[in-house]
Design an enzyme around this catalytic site. Structure first.
Site, PDB file in Angstrom:
ATOM      1  N   ASP A 205      -6.211   6.548   5.961  1.00 57.66           N
ATOM      2  CA  ASP A 205      -5.092   6.313   5.037  1.00 57.66           C
ATOM      3  C   ASP A 205      -4.590   4.894   5.299  1.00 57.66           C
ATOM      4  O   ASP A 205      -5.101   4.207   6.193  1.00 57.66           O
ATOM      5  CB  ASP A 205      -3.974   7.354   5.257  1.00 57.66           C
ATOM      6  CG  ASP A 205      -3.187   7.636   3.969  1.00 57.66           C
ATOM      7  OD1 ASP A 205      -2.751   6.665   3.328  1.00 57.66           O
ATOM      8  OD2 ASP A 205      -3.022   8.815   3.627  1.00 57.66           O
ATOM      9  N   HIS A 268      -4.817   4.750  -1.167  1.00 59.40           N
ATOM     10  CA  HIS A 268      -4.489   5.025   0.236  1.00 59.40           C
ATOM     11  C   HIS A 268      -5.555   4.401   1.142  1.00 59.40           C
ATOM     12  O   HIS A 268      -6.035   5.039   2.085  1.00 59.40           O
ATOM     13  CB  HIS A 268      -4.417   6.532   0.506  1.00 59.40           C
ATOM     14  CG  HIS A 268      -3.162   7.184  -0.006  1.00 59.40           C
ATOM     15  ND1 HIS A 268      -1.989   7.226   0.698  1.00 59.40           N
ATOM     16  CD2 HIS A 268      -2.902   7.801  -1.184  1.00 59.40           C
ATOM     17  CE1 HIS A 268      -1.063   7.856  -0.005  1.00 59.40           C
ATOM     18  NE2 HIS A 268      -1.584   8.209  -1.158  1.00 59.40           N
ATOM     19  N   GLU A 335      -2.497   9.857  -5.594  1.00 58.06           N
ATOM     20  CA  GLU A 335      -1.607   8.700  -5.692  1.00 58.06           C
ATOM     21  C   GLU A 335      -2.364   7.369  -5.746  1.00 58.06           C
ATOM     22  O   GLU A 335      -2.008   6.420  -5.044  1.00 58.06           O
ATOM     23  CB  GLU A 335      -0.627   8.686  -4.507  1.00 58.06           C
ATOM     24  CG  GLU A 335       0.238   9.936  -4.455  1.00 58.06           C
ATOM     25  CD  GLU A 335       1.147  10.006  -3.221  1.00 58.06           C
ATOM     26  OE1 GLU A 335       2.282  10.440  -3.385  1.00 58.06           O
ATOM     27  OE2 GLU A 335       0.708   9.630  -2.117  1.00 58.06           O
TER      28      GLU A 335
END
Ligand SMILES: [Zn+2]
Length: 527
Positions: A205, A268, A335
């Site tokens: 991440d 990410h 996201e």
């Protein structure tokens, strides 16, 4: 609800029952979490003594040794393993084709004055039967050194048990805070004790890359470390060597836990650009920062228009596939910010070249391309629910996380996709207990009214998610996860009519002693 629970516990009385049996009495003796499908409490007890042996056929010797390793240290008994009866009382493990109807993970546990018998269709069922047996002993059985003055007595019972869902998972975020092998093994042990069977390792991440990849050594040299300007404690960064992972996979496999790796894409991923900036749209070199000291979730993303991105990802995934025997690889997909793709000539070129409508379709194209690669290696793709934006492949498994958006899960299931339920409303254990109490977790119904019409077989199960940006020490992490994970374990295992909060909360109090003995911190609260 209490009445329903009683009915399910007593079922059919083939043997003399204690009478009258009340829910209170049952919980006094049966403190098991998750609650088994059927329990009949009989008169009498079995006592494990220095003369007790373990009986198991050749194909179950490993499980017999495991059982002995669980029971020997605290009792101090040798518990010799025999293939045939050796006199005295004994604990027998036995495979039986007749229990095929209990499925892959089901088992029967029969305890009489003379013997304990665990029967199952396969080894996984035997292992879960062993966990139930451990929970029936006085909790001191969890001690690693000999305990004096405890009688190792079990109630006589007949238990028939199998899980409601095949996926009962926990996701741990290793990126925002690194958690080492010892810590992960503690979690695998606890998962096994409560019959959870999927450990989802979120390994990459924005805040760090946590796994060794031979072909790209800068991922661990650079992307696994926080920029020194933040003076982060050393134990919060780092990475798993391949040998560590192999050890964890073996450890988990022996305990019915499957490890699913997650490599995030296309968003990410800013930590990757600390090591390989050429894989982003802009080519800018970034540094790795702790979540609350830096920009948090960054708006950079893998460039979908450059072929080298796919070369990198396929090489990384090839090494991941080699390490993890699970048939699943999680590719994140959540996201993903699209601003950079909008401004990138390469990404816009890809949209044009492949006849895509917009950036959402570009992500869908990206995901499908990775899925084709994974499928070619015999693996299945899992992604967070955003992978459905811009068109979902029919074979991807969707991890549903955005609470209140069941329409996404509904659409995916209707299309024939498998779904795992991990909604923020009940399964996000980085959230405070004020937002998600243990009772709220317990009342989670994965097959909500909105999903009533779907084929329930496509709902594989449930998963708790622990994101490690807020709580970054072992005691704090433990308290976020325990005891809520015990509630979710029962949601995943126990059929709805057998679930009852009042009864569960009594059993939970008993389990606190077990958590103490497993060196697990927990939030001792009824909120
Ligand atoms: Zn680009």
């Amino acid at each position: 609800m209490k009445d329903l629970l009683l009915i399910s516990i007593l079922i059919i009385s083939l043997s003399p029952l204690k009478e009258p049996v009340t829910a209170g009495e049952v919980t006094k003796e049966i403190q098991i979490i998750p609650m088994p499908s059927e329990i009949i409490v009989l008169n009498g007890t079995f006592e494990m003594t220095g003369n007790t042996s373990i009986q198991a056929g050749h194909n179950l010797l490993l499980k017999a040794e495991q059982l002995r390793a669980y029971l020997s240290p605290a009792s101090g008994y040798k518990l010799p393993i025999n293939k045939e009866s050796a006199g005295g009382n004994y604990i027998e493990l036995k495979l039986s084709d007749e229990l095929l109807h209990l499925g892959d993970e089901g088992y029967q546990l029969n305890i009489t004055h003379e013997k304990v018998l665990i029967t199952a269709y396969n080894m996984r069922g035997i292992f879960w039967g062993i966990q139930t047996l451990r929970q029936l002993f006085p909790h001191e059985i969890l001690r690693e050194a000999t305990v004096d003055g405890v009688k190792w007595i079990l109630p006589c019972v007949n238990i028939v048990d199998k899980p409601r869902f095949s996926w009962r998972g926990l996701m741990i975020d290793y990126s925002r805070t690194f958690w080492n092998t010892r810590h992960t093994k503690k979690y695998i042990d606890a998962m096994a004790y409560y019959k959870l069977n999927k450990l989802h390792m979120h390994l990459t991440d924005d805040q760090g890359w946590r796994i060794e990849i031979d072909k790209y050594s800068a991922l661990t040299e650079k992307a696994s470390k926080f920029d020194t300007i933040y003076h982060e404690p050393k134990e919060r960064e780092g990475f798993y060597l391949k040998e560590d992972i192999r050890e964890l996979v073996r450890y988990a496999e022996a305990r019915n836990v499957e490890i699913i790796p997650e490599i995030e894409m296309p968003g990410h991923t800013s930590e990757v650009f600390a090591a390989y900036p050429e894989l982003s749209c802009t080519g800018e070199t970034l540094s790795v920062s702790p979540f609350f000291k830096g920009p948090g979730i960054q708006n950079v993303i893998f460039c979908a228009g450059k072929e080298r991105t796919f070369g990198f990802l396929e090489n990384v995934l090839s090494e991941i596939i080699e390490l993890f025997p699970s048939k699943y690889v999680h590719i994140g997909g959540d996201e993903a910010p699209k601003e950079k793709w909008k401004a990138c000539p390469d990404c816009q070129g890809a949209i044009k070249k492949y006849g895509l409508k917009d950036e959402d379709e570009l992500q869908s194209w990206f995901t499908k391309r990775i899925e084709v690669f994974l499928n070619s290696k015999g693996k299945k793709l899992i992604g967070w629910d955003e992978i459905s934006q811009g068109g979902l492949s029919k074979t991807a498994t969707v991890m549903f996380w955005r609470g209140g958006m069941e329409n996404i899960a509904l659409a995916a299931i209707t299309q024939g996709n498998d779904v795992i339920m991990a909604p923020t409303s009940h399964c996000y254990f980085d959230y405070s207990y004020k937002n998600i109490s243990t009772e709220k977790v317990y009342t989670f119904e994965p097959l909500s009214d909105k999903l009533e019409s779907v084929n329930p077989e496509h709902i594989l199960g449930v998963e708790a998610c622990f994101w490690s940006h807020i709580d970054r020490t072992e005691p704090k992490m433990d308290r976020q996860i325990f005891p809520r994970i015990l509630a979710l374990a029962e949601v995943g295992w126990t059929e709805s009519p057998n679930r009852n909060w009042d009864n569960f909360s009594l059993r939970l109090k008993h389990q606190y002693k077990s958590l103490d003995l497993m060196s697990i911190y927990y939030m001792d609260t009824n909120i």
